[in-house]
Design a protein around this motif. Structure first.
Motif, PDB file in Angstrom:
ATOM      1  N   LYS A  49       0.831  -1.209   0.000  1.00 52.42           N
ATOM      2  CA  LYS A  49       0.000   0.000   0.000  1.00 52.42           C
ATOM      3  C   LYS A  49       0.868   1.262   0.000  1.00 52.42           C
ATOM      4  O   LYS A  49       0.590   2.219  -0.727  1.00 52.42           O
ATOM      5  CB  LYS A  49      -0.925  -0.004   1.219  1.00 52.42           C
ATOM      6  CG  LYS A  49      -1.878   1.157   1.262  1.00 52.42           C
ATOM      7  CD  LYS A  49      -2.803   1.057   2.464  1.00 52.42           C
ATOM      8  CE  LYS A  49      -3.723   2.261   2.515  1.00 52.42           C
ATOM      9  NZ  LYS A  49      -4.611   2.218   3.681  1.00 52.42           N
ATOM     10  N   GLU A  53       0.689   3.941  -3.025  1.00 52.53           N
ATOM     11  CA  GLU A  53       0.247   5.315  -2.769  1.00 52.53           C
ATOM     12  C   GLU A  53       1.290   6.358  -3.149  1.00 52.53           C
ATOM     13  O   GLU A  53       0.946   7.509  -3.393  1.00 52.53           O
ATOM     14  CB  GLU A  53      -0.125   5.481  -1.297  1.00 52.53           C
ATOM     15  CG  GLU A  53      -1.408   4.762  -0.935  1.00 52.53           C
ATOM     16  CD  GLU A  53      -1.752   4.853   0.540  1.00 52.53           C
ATOM     17  OE1 GLU A  53      -0.894   5.250   1.356  1.00 52.53           O
ATOM     18  OE2 GLU A  53      -2.900   4.508   0.891  1.00 52.53           O
ATOM     19  N   ASN A  54       2.551   5.972  -3.198  1.00 51.82           N
ATOM     20  CA  ASN A  54       3.592   6.945  -3.493  1.00 51.82           C
ATOM     21  C   ASN A  54       4.141   6.851  -4.921  1.00 51.82           C
ATOM     22  O   ASN A  54       4.292   7.873  -5.583  1.00 51.82           O
ATOM     23  CB  ASN A  54       4.735   6.801  -2.487  1.00 51.82           C
ATOM     24  CG  ASN A  54       4.338   7.289  -1.118  1.00 51.82           C
ATOM     25  OD1 ASN A  54       4.355   8.474  -0.853  1.00 51.82           O
ATOM     26  ND2 ASN A  54       3.925   6.376  -0.238  1.00 51.82           N
TER      27      ASN A  54
END
Length: 102
Positions: A49, A53-54
């Motif tokens: 995750k 997300e990055n």
């Protein structure tokens, strides 16, 4: 005579309109993309995750798949906007190893 001119003019506009419409409906060529697979030390869903997300928002990234099971990060990107060195550094900045798989 007016009728012939009007008919010819109408036909000319109709024919020209088809050409414009045809040109407008042609798809633009897709930007060239490359895919790189990094092996990493991710071990859980939270690791995946964090990377998703990055890295998904890095400049030029078009696609991203993180596999905890295979311990891989697969990135599809536009080579005119980023490269494998930059993507590797972005993953490492998050605290994970990133080695290009061949």
């Amino acid at each position: 005579m007016k009728r012939i001119i009007v008919i010819l003019f109408s036909a000319l506009l109709a024919f020209g309109g088809v050409q414009v419409a045809d040109a407008a409906t042609k798809a633009k060529p897709k930007a060239k993309t490359e895919t790189v697979v990094f092996s990493s030390n991710i071990h859980c869903a939270n690791c995946a995750k964090k990377i998703e997300e990055n890295i998904a928002f890095e400049k030029g990234v078009k696609g991203l798949e993180v596999s905890v099971e295979n311990k891989t990060v697969t990135v599809t990107f536009d080579p005119s906007k980023t490269d494998t060195v930059t993507l590797k550094a972005a993953i490492e900045k998050l605290g994970y190893a990133a080695k290009i798989k061949h």
